[in-house]
Design an enzyme around this catalytic site. Structure first.
Site, short mmCIF file in Angstrom:
data_model
loop_
_atom_site.label_atom_id
_atom_site.label_comp_id
_atom_site.label_asym_id
_atom_site.label_seq_id
_atom_site.Cartn_x
_atom_site.Cartn_y
_atom_site.Cartn_z
CD GLU A 90 -3.03 -0.77 -0.04
OE1 GLU A 90 -3.08 0.37 -0.55
OE2 GLU A 90 -3.74 -1.71 -0.42
CE1 TYR A 149 -7.00 2.96 0.22
CE2 TYR A 149 -4.60 3.05 0.37
CZ TYR A 149 -5.76 2.47 -0.13
OH TYR A 149 -5.67 1.39 -0.97
CG ASP A 178 -8.01 2.85 -4.24
OD1 ASP A 178 -9.22 2.87 -4.58
OD2 ASP A 178 -7.21 2.00 -4.66
#
Length: 348
Positions: free
Chosen positions: A45, A128, A146
């Site tokens: 990520e 996030y 996202d």
């Protein structure tokens, strides 16, 4: 289409069409109780922020081969990790990566927290990333949003508010679809749909498992979503890069730890400013007195500004510089690699 029908159709599509990614446990493995490694999810990520999957995947494989656990990464020297990161860009991510790895090793015994709150407490993990690791690695019902998910939501509901103002609305719309059932698979299904079907350009609506419930598809204009506010003009800065050679070696410096490209190896440069540098200024800012000759210029685009770098080259020797063989320049950030290649192109 009810939320439950939408979820059922998208999850069934994901079961049959999930992307095979090196950091992912696919739906078949997940169904048998196999969970993704939080370290690999987190690393992927961080790498995927502002970076495409094809570009990030080789870096991910290199990192996990060299540092297979978060504790292995935590004890590595800063400069080794920064060098391995070169080419991925947005180098603050690499500094945050090390800070987080060291916090996990130091404060959590090398084990990532298994709550969203605990993940948020780690340095460099914003909302996030914490939500993504929570959902994918720990099956927490977090709201993972996202750019792909924003695009799916904006089209699904024909959300009229342009980005970035509309981000909160899109996050709320996505959150209303989160359930306790298969939250990690749900997050990845939305991401995969946005990446492969609900693409920014030429979306493949005829293949979409939820097009029947998509308001933008019903309107006939899905590609116009998400709406976007006009972009401000990107400012331009100017600088000078100095290519000092000593035989087959090139002089480098290490940039200060804070700021743009912090901690990275680089060519010596002047400051980067709004106005162009005249010859006298450029020579005065050089790392040493030498017979500097102009060898061209390069253009580079950062997120918030464009840069024009004049290139000056000279042969010489000086203390306090990092002398590196020309063959070893590939670890430079892309702006300096571009400048070095251009400035050395006519040397044998």
């Amino acid at each position: 289409m009810t939320p439950e029908t939408l979820r059922a159709r998208l999850l069934a599509w994901y079961d049959a069409n999930a992307r095979d990614l090196p950091w992912r446990v696919g739906p078949a493995g997940h169904a048998t109780g196999v969970r993704a490694d939080p370290y690999r999810v987190w690393l992927s990520e961080v790498m995927l922020q502002q970076t495409t999957v094809p570009h990030a995947a080789p870096y991910f494989l290199k990192f996990t081969q060299r540092w297979p656990t978060v504790s292995d990464l935590a004890v590595e020297a800063d400069e080794e990790v920064m060098a391995a990161w070169a080419g991925l860009g947005y180098y603050a991510r690499a500094r945050n990566l090390l800070a987080c790895a060291r916090a996990v090793a130091r404060d959590h015994g090398g084990v990532f927290p298994d709550t969203e709150e605990g993940l948020r407490s780690l340095p460099g993990l914003g909302p996030y990333t914490a939500a993504a690791v929570g959902a994918i690695a720990f099956d927490l019902p977090t709201n993972v949003v996202d750019g792909n998910v924003e695009r799916v939501m904006s089209r699904l509901f024909a959300a009229p508010t342009p980005l970035p103002e509309g981000k909160a609305e899109l996050k709320a719309l996505a959150g209303a679809l989160v359930r306790d059932e298969r939250p990690g698979d749900w997050a990845q299904a939305l991401m995969d749909l946005g990446a492969t079907i609900c693409r920014p350009k030429a979306p493949l609506c005829e293949r979409c498992p939820i097009s029947e419930g998509c308001a933008a598809f019903a309107q006939g204009d899905p590609e116009t979503y998400p709406r976007k506010a006009p972009k401000a003009a990107r400012p331009r800065r100017h600088g000078v890069a100095y290519i000092l050679t000593r035989g087959n070696e090139v002089a480098l410096v290490r940039r200060p730890p804070k700021g743009l490209l912090g901690g990275m190896l680089a060519l010596p440069t002047s400051d980067w400013r709004a106005g162009a540098w005249d010859e006298a200024e450029a020579l005065a800012a050089a790392p040493m007195a030498a017979d500097w000759r102009a060898v061209g210029e390069v253009e580079h685009v950062f997120t918030h500004f464009s840069l024009t770098l004049r290139l000056l080259r000279a042969e010489g020797n000086a203390e306090g510089l990092i002398w590196t063989p020309r063959a070893g320049l590939d670890a430079l950030p892309s702006v300096f690699l571009k400048a070095a290649r251009a400035g050395l192109s006519n040397l044998l």
